[in-house]
Design a protein around this motif. Structure first.
Motif, PDB file in Angstrom:
ATOM      1  N   PHE A 188       0.837  -1.205   0.000  1.00 48.17           N
ATOM      2  CA  PHE A 188       0.000   0.000   0.000  1.00 48.17           C
ATOM      3  C   PHE A 188       0.871   1.254   0.000  1.00 48.17           C
ATOM      4  O   PHE A 188       0.646   2.187  -0.785  1.00 48.17           O
ATOM      5  CB  PHE A 188      -0.925  -0.020   1.226  1.00 48.17           C
ATOM      6  CG  PHE A 188      -1.799   1.206   1.343  1.00 48.17           C
ATOM      7  CD1 PHE A 188      -2.944   1.346   0.573  1.00 48.17           C
ATOM      8  CD2 PHE A 188      -1.464   2.230   2.212  1.00 48.17           C
ATOM      9  CE1 PHE A 188      -3.739   2.481   0.677  1.00 48.17           C
ATOM     10  CE2 PHE A 188      -2.243   3.369   2.310  1.00 48.17           C
ATOM     11  CZ  PHE A 188      -3.390   3.493   1.544  1.00 48.17           C
TER      12      PHE A 188
ATOM     13  N   ALA B 298      -8.301  -0.766  -8.762  1.00 46.97           N
ATOM     14  CA  ALA B 298      -9.219   0.234  -8.194  1.00 46.97           C
ATOM     15  C   ALA B 298      -8.776   1.646  -8.560  1.00 46.97           C
ATOM     16  O   ALA B 298      -9.593   2.549  -8.675  1.00 46.97           O
ATOM     17  CB  ALA B 298      -9.295   0.072  -6.679  1.00 46.97           C
ATOM     18  N   LEU B 299      -7.488   1.833  -8.759  1.00 44.66           N
ATOM     19  CA  LEU B 299      -6.984   3.163  -9.105  1.00 44.66           C
ATOM     20  C   LEU B 299      -6.950   3.414 -10.613  1.00 44.66           C
ATOM     21  O   LEU B 299      -7.040   4.550 -11.046  1.00 44.66           O
ATOM     22  CB  LEU B 299      -5.571   3.363  -8.541  1.00 44.66           C
ATOM     23  CG  LEU B 299      -5.471   3.686  -7.058  1.00 44.66           C
ATOM     24  CD1 LEU B 299      -4.016   3.856  -6.665  1.00 44.66           C
ATOM     25  CD2 LEU B 299      -6.229   4.949  -6.703  1.00 44.66           C
TER      26      LEU B 299
ATOM     27  N   VAL C 104     -14.119   3.478 -16.170  1.00 45.12           N
ATOM     28  CA  VAL C 104     -15.493   3.241 -16.607  1.00 45.12           C
ATOM     29  C   VAL C 104     -15.782   4.277 -17.682  1.00 45.12           C
ATOM     30  O   VAL C 104     -15.720   5.475 -17.423  1.00 45.12           O
ATOM     31  CB  VAL C 104     -16.487   3.366 -15.439  1.00 45.12           C
ATOM     32  CG1 VAL C 104     -17.922   3.223 -15.924  1.00 45.12           C
ATOM     33  CG2 VAL C 104     -16.186   2.316 -14.380  1.00 45.12           C
TER      34      VAL C 104
ATOM     35  N   THR D  73     -22.593   2.783 -20.469  1.00 44.24           N
ATOM     36  CA  THR D  73     -21.343   2.796 -19.714  1.00 44.24           C
ATOM     37  C   THR D  73     -20.796   1.376 -19.659  1.00 44.24           C
ATOM     38  O   THR D  73     -21.547   0.420 -19.518  1.00 44.24           O
ATOM     39  CB  THR D  73     -21.526   3.325 -18.277  1.00 44.24           C
ATOM     40  OG1 THR D  73     -22.629   2.647 -17.701  1.00 44.24           O
ATOM     41  CG2 THR D  73     -21.754   4.815 -18.240  1.00 44.24           C
ATOM     42  N   THR D  74     -19.492   1.291 -19.753  1.00 43.16           N
ATOM     43  CA  THR D  74     -18.856  -0.025 -19.720  1.00 43.16           C
ATOM     44  C   THR D  74     -17.500   0.091 -19.029  1.00 43.16           C
ATOM     45  O   THR D  74     -16.911   1.169 -19.008  1.00 43.16           O
ATOM     46  CB  THR D  74     -18.709  -0.587 -21.156  1.00 43.16           C
ATOM     47  OG1 THR D  74     -18.018  -1.815 -21.090  1.00 43.16           O
ATOM     48  CG2 THR D  74     -17.945   0.349 -22.064  1.00 43.16           C
ATOM     49  N   VAL D  75     -17.040  -1.002 -18.445  1.00 46.05           N
ATOM     50  CA  VAL D  75     -15.721  -0.999 -17.813  1.00 46.05           C
ATOM     51  C   VAL D  75     -14.705  -1.337 -18.899  1.00 46.05           C
ATOM     52  O   VAL D  75     -14.846  -2.360 -19.580  1.00 46.05           O
ATOM     53  CB  VAL D  75     -15.640  -2.041 -16.678  1.00 46.05           C
ATOM     54  CG1 VAL D  75     -14.302  -1.948 -15.964  1.00 46.05           C
ATOM     55  CG2 VAL D  75     -16.767  -1.837 -15.687  1.00 46.05           C
TER      56      VAL D  75
ATOM     57  N   LEU E  39     -12.200  -5.151 -13.643  1.00 45.25           N
ATOM     58  CA  LEU E  39     -11.500  -5.274 -12.373  1.00 45.25           C
ATOM     59  C   LEU E  39     -11.105  -6.750 -12.191  1.00 45.25           C
ATOM     60  O   LEU E  39     -11.960  -7.621 -12.303  1.00 45.25           O
ATOM     61  CB  LEU E  39     -12.486  -4.860 -11.265  1.00 45.25           C
ATOM     62  CG  LEU E  39     -11.980  -4.254  -9.983  1.00 45.25           C
ATOM     63  CD1 LEU E  39     -11.415  -2.872 -10.255  1.00 45.25           C
ATOM     64  CD2 LEU E  39     -13.131  -4.121  -8.978  1.00 45.25           C
TER      65      LEU E  39
ATOM     66  N   PRO F 275     -20.380  -1.833 -14.261  1.00 46.91           N
ATOM     67  CA  PRO F 275     -19.750  -0.513 -14.080  1.00 46.91           C
ATOM     68  C   PRO F 275     -20.078   0.136 -12.733  1.00 46.91           C
ATOM     69  O   PRO F 275     -19.213   0.753 -12.106  1.00 46.91           O
ATOM     70  CB  PRO F 275     -20.337   0.312 -15.237  1.00 46.91           C
ATOM     71  CG  PRO F 275     -20.812  -0.664 -16.225  1.00 46.91           C
ATOM     72  CD  PRO F 275     -21.199  -1.890 -15.478  1.00 46.91           C
TER      73      PRO F 275
ATOM     74  N   THR G  36     -18.167  -1.552  -9.910  1.00 44.05           N
ATOM     75  CA  THR G  36     -16.743  -1.241 -10.091  1.00 44.05           C
ATOM     76  C   THR G  36     -16.443   0.162  -9.567  1.00 44.05           C
ATOM     77  O   THR G  36     -15.463   0.376  -8.846  1.00 44.05           O
ATOM     78  CB  THR G  36     -16.366  -1.327 -11.593  1.00 44.05           C
ATOM     79  OG1 THR G  36     -16.660  -2.641 -12.053  1.00 44.05           O
ATOM     80  CG2 THR G  36     -14.893  -1.035 -11.822  1.00 44.05           C
ATOM     81  N   GLN G  37     -17.327   1.103  -9.917  1.00 42.88           N
ATOM     82  CA  GLN G  37     -17.100   2.485  -9.460  1.00 42.88           C
ATOM     83  C   GLN G  37     -17.223   2.607  -7.945  1.00 42.88           C
ATOM     84  O   GLN G  37     -16.539   3.418  -7.333  1.00 42.88           O
ATOM     85  CB  GLN G  37     -18.073   3.428 -10.161  1.00 42.88           C
ATOM     86  CG  GLN G  37     -17.572   3.806 -11.557  1.00 42.88           C
ATOM     87  CD  GLN G  37     -18.347   4.932 -12.193  1.00 42.88           C
ATOM     88  OE1 GLN G  37     -19.561   4.957 -12.126  1.00 42.88           O
ATOM     89  NE2 GLN G  37     -17.646   5.848 -12.839  1.00 42.88           N
TER      90      GLN G  37
ATOM     91  N   ILE H  34     -16.354   0.274  -5.759  1.00 43.16           N
ATOM     92  CA  ILE H  34     -15.082  -0.233  -5.217  1.00 43.16           C
ATOM     93  C   ILE H  34     -13.994   0.822  -5.404  1.00 43.16           C
ATOM     94  O   ILE H  34     -13.215   1.109  -4.492  1.00 43.16           O
ATOM     95  CB  ILE H  34     -14.687  -1.564  -5.903  1.00 43.16           C
ATOM     96  CG1 ILE H  34     -15.652  -2.667  -5.468  1.00 43.16           C
ATOM     97  CG2 ILE H  34     -13.251  -1.961  -5.561  1.00 43.16           C
ATOM     98  CD1 ILE H  34     -15.451  -3.993  -6.171  1.00 43.16           C
ATOM     99  N   GLN H  35     -13.960   1.423  -6.595  1.00 47.99           N
ATOM    100  CA  GLN H  35     -12.951   2.447  -6.874  1.00 47.99           C
ATOM    101  C   GLN H  35     -13.111   3.638  -5.929  1.00 47.99           C
ATOM    102  O   GLN H  35     -12.133   4.158  -5.396  1.00 47.99           O
ATOM    103  CB  GLN H  35     -13.074   2.925  -8.324  1.00 47.99           C
ATOM    104  CG  GLN H  35     -12.618   1.885  -9.325  1.00 47.99           C
ATOM    105  CD  GLN H  35     -12.574   2.434 -10.726  1.00 47.99           C
ATOM    106  OE1 GLN H  35     -13.607   2.763 -11.292  1.00 47.99           O
ATOM    107  NE2 GLN H  35     -11.391   2.554 -11.280  1.00 47.99           N
TER     108      GLN H  35
ATOM    109  N   PHE I   3     -11.895   2.699  -2.421  1.00 47.86           N
ATOM    110  CA  PHE I   3     -10.438   2.662  -2.288  1.00 47.86           C
ATOM    111  C   PHE I   3      -9.831   4.053  -2.403  1.00 47.86           C
ATOM    112  O   PHE I   3      -8.870   4.376  -1.696  1.00 47.86           O
ATOM    113  CB  PHE I   3      -9.811   1.723  -3.331  1.00 47.86           C
ATOM    114  CG  PHE I   3      -8.339   1.569  -3.154  1.00 47.86           C
ATOM    115  CD1 PHE I   3      -7.822   0.975  -2.006  1.00 47.86           C
ATOM    116  CD2 PHE I   3      -7.445   2.052  -4.084  1.00 47.86           C
ATOM    117  CE1 PHE I   3      -6.454   0.858  -1.804  1.00 47.86           C
ATOM    118  CE2 PHE I   3      -6.073   1.944  -3.895  1.00 47.86           C
ATOM    119  CZ  PHE I   3      -5.585   1.340  -2.752  1.00 47.86           C
ATOM    120  N   LEU I   4     -10.425   4.888  -3.254  1.00 49.64           N
ATOM    121  CA  LEU I   4      -9.936   6.271  -3.376  1.00 49.64           C
ATOM    122  C   LEU I   4     -10.100   6.991  -2.037  1.00 49.64           C
ATOM    123  O   LEU I   4      -9.229   7.769  -1.630  1.00 49.64           O
ATOM    124  CB  LEU I   4     -10.696   7.011  -4.487  1.00 49.64           C
ATOM    125  CG  LEU I   4     -10.247   8.430  -4.791  1.00 49.64           C
ATOM    126  CD1 LEU I   4      -8.786   8.467  -5.225  1.00 49.64           C
ATOM    127  CD2 LEU I   4     -11.117   9.052  -5.889  1.00 49.64           C
TER     128      LEU I   4
ATOM    129  N   ILE J 193      -9.890   5.612   0.827  1.00 48.44           N
ATOM    130  CA  ILE J 193      -8.859   5.096   1.751  1.00 48.44           C
ATOM    131  C   ILE J 193      -7.495   5.719   1.451  1.00 48.44           C
ATOM    132  O   ILE J 193      -6.777   6.146   2.351  1.00 48.44           O
ATOM    133  CB  ILE J 193      -8.766   3.543   1.643  1.00 48.44           C
ATOM    134  CG1 ILE J 193     -10.061   2.896   2.148  1.00 48.44           C
ATOM    135  CG2 ILE J 193      -7.565   3.002   2.422  1.00 48.44           C
ATOM    136  CD1 ILE J 193     -10.168   1.414   1.828  1.00 48.44           C
TER     137      ILE J 193
END
Lengths: 194, 267
Positions: A13, A64-65, A69, A80-82, A86, B24, B27-28, B30-31, B34-35, B37
């Motif tokens: 981390f 996550a970073l 999306v 919207t799509t990823v 993940l 999506p 996912t957002q 979770i993002q 974490f952001l 944190i």
């Protein structure tokens, strides 16, 4: 062992946080990528099961970073799509961690040069895999042609070289932490074999 | 022990499979979590970085002054130090005044934000700012400076957000050329990086014949960016097989961003 595993989670981390404050090097924008080095050390120092957990944590943090999306289309066709789901980094980290685990016998004998070299190669492989995934995905959406020029070479190879140079320092620091908590990473294989 | 490894591998693959199945929205979430944190750590790091930069800048200026005014420094060391401190304050004051002036003139409701970190990855061009949904920010909101367009928000946490820069390939902005009817899409390039932002305008007509220096402004098409925001100036125009293509010099120095504004909507 669990205490040392937690130390590695915290170290991964912190390495991710530090990465944000190291500017890209040179005109090609070569990045310093630290977190995989912690994972690769974990692959040598931890049993296979815990290495998978560490790969999961590292990959999840990275995704996550970085995962985007995105919106495709406008008006009624908008969706919207990823871009890259993940979890891909987790798989990538686990695969390369497993490769590194294969070098445990040498690590057990006190060698470290090969592991540093492999860390450098694996770091470049991570960046290359990210680039290929992006390129394939963006080509599939119909966005952009495949580009692979001089700058891209640098930005893939550069992080590997930096990782290679930094690996001895990172491994030494993490080894010191292991000694501090009374954990001997070189015994891990013997315990697994029993 | 080998059985344990197989079990661990199965659990691992099931967990990764679960992540792959996320849509999506999840996912957002979770993002965003974490952001939330990592943001306090990035803020602390950013503060340390600013202090170090301030010290380094001060020393560098002092060196320059020493070279230029060696004799004067020997006799007026104390005076020079005071002078230097005032100069730093003046620069900061001017910058903030310029920013506030922009805020007063803008027709949009703006939320000022500070850049706390730049992207740590190789292929994505983003920054992190210290404002989030607690300040009314949502995803897909335009981000600007007094000089022009920076990008748009993507992941939003309580007190931090990720901004996708216009130098990223995924950031697409419908734009027009000032003083002409030409329209196109501005986006970054894959070879673009934090240190070398490259943006281009595509889907122009082949007869556009743009000249270097012509201004590129947002057209308002698409609904994310209001019309009339300055994006950059045309550097070069060339005709491709199917369309006209222009390279653009960004209006904003994307490598040295410190303070930005998030556009919440019209006043």
């Amino acid at each position: 062992m669990i205490l040392f595993f937690l130390i590695l989670v915290i170290a991964s981390f912190l390495s991710l946080v530090i990465q944000h404050f190291v500017p890209p090097l040179g005109p090609e924008g070569v990045r310093l990528i630290l977190m995989p080095l912690v994972l690769f050390y974990g692959a040598l120092a931890l049993p296979f099961g815990l290495m998978l957990v560490l790969a999961f944590v590292c990959g999840l943090m990275w995704d996550a970073l970085t995962v985007q999306v995105i919106q495709t289309g406008y008006g009624p066709t908008a969706a919207t799509t990823v871009e890259i789901a993940l979890g891909w980094s987790i798989l990538l980290y686990a695969t390369l961690g497993s490769v590194m685990s294969g070098f445990k016998p040498l690590f057990k004998r006190g060698r470290w040069e090969i592991h540093c070299l492999v860390s450098g190669v694996c770091t470049s492989l991570i960046v290359l895999a990210e680039f290929l995934m992006l390129s394939v995905r963006r080509a599939a959406i119909g966005n952009a042609p495949f580009v692979f020029n001089h700058d891209i070479w640098w930005r893939i190879g550069g992080p590997g070289v930096l990782a290679l140079l930094l690996a001895p320092v990172v491994f030494f620091v993490l080894n010191s932490f292991a000694a501090l908590v009374g954990y001997n990473p070189r015994k891990v294989d013997r315990e697994e074999e029993l | 022990m080998r059985r344990f490894n197989i079990l661990a591998l199965v659990v691992f693959l099931v967990a990764v499979g679960g992540l792959f199945a996320l849509g999506p929205g999840a996912t957002q979430k979770i993002q965003s979590g974490f952001l939330g944190i990592i943001a306090p750590w990035l803020k602390s790091g950013s503060n340390v970085e600013r202090r170090i930069t301030a010290i380094r800048k001060g020393l560098k200026t002092l060196d320059e002054l020493e070279a230029e005014n060696k004799e004067l420094l020997v006799h007026n060391k104390e005076l020079q130090a005071v002078n230097q401190t005032l100069r730093d304050l003046e620069t900061e004051n001017n910058r903030l005044r310029r920013a506030l002036h922009y805020r007063e003139l803008a027709a949009f409701q703006l939320v000022p934000a500070r850049v706390i970190a730049r992207d740590a990855s190789t292929w994505w061009n983003t920054i992190k700012i210290d404002r989030g949904f607690a300040d009314g920010i949502e995803s897909d909101m335009p981000v600007v400076t007094e000089d022009g367009l920076v990008g748009k928000t993507t992941t939003v946490a309580r007190n931090a957000s990720t901004v996708l820069l216009i130098s990223d390939e995924n950031c697409k902005v419908a734009c027009g050329i000032e003083g002409s009817l030409e329209q196109g899409i501005v986006s970054g390039e894959r070879t673009s990086s934090g240190s070398m932002p490259i943006i281009s305008m595509r889907f122009l007509s082949k007869t556009a014949n743009l000249q270097p220096g012509q201004k590129v402004l947002t057209s308002g098409v698409g609904g994310v960016y209001p019309s009339g925001i300055f994006v950059g100036g045309v550097k070069e125009f060339r005709v491709r097989e199917l369309d006209g293509y222009a390279t653009i010099v960004p209006a904003v120095d994307l490598t040295g961003l410190e303070d930005v504004f998030v556009v919440l909507g019209k006043k």
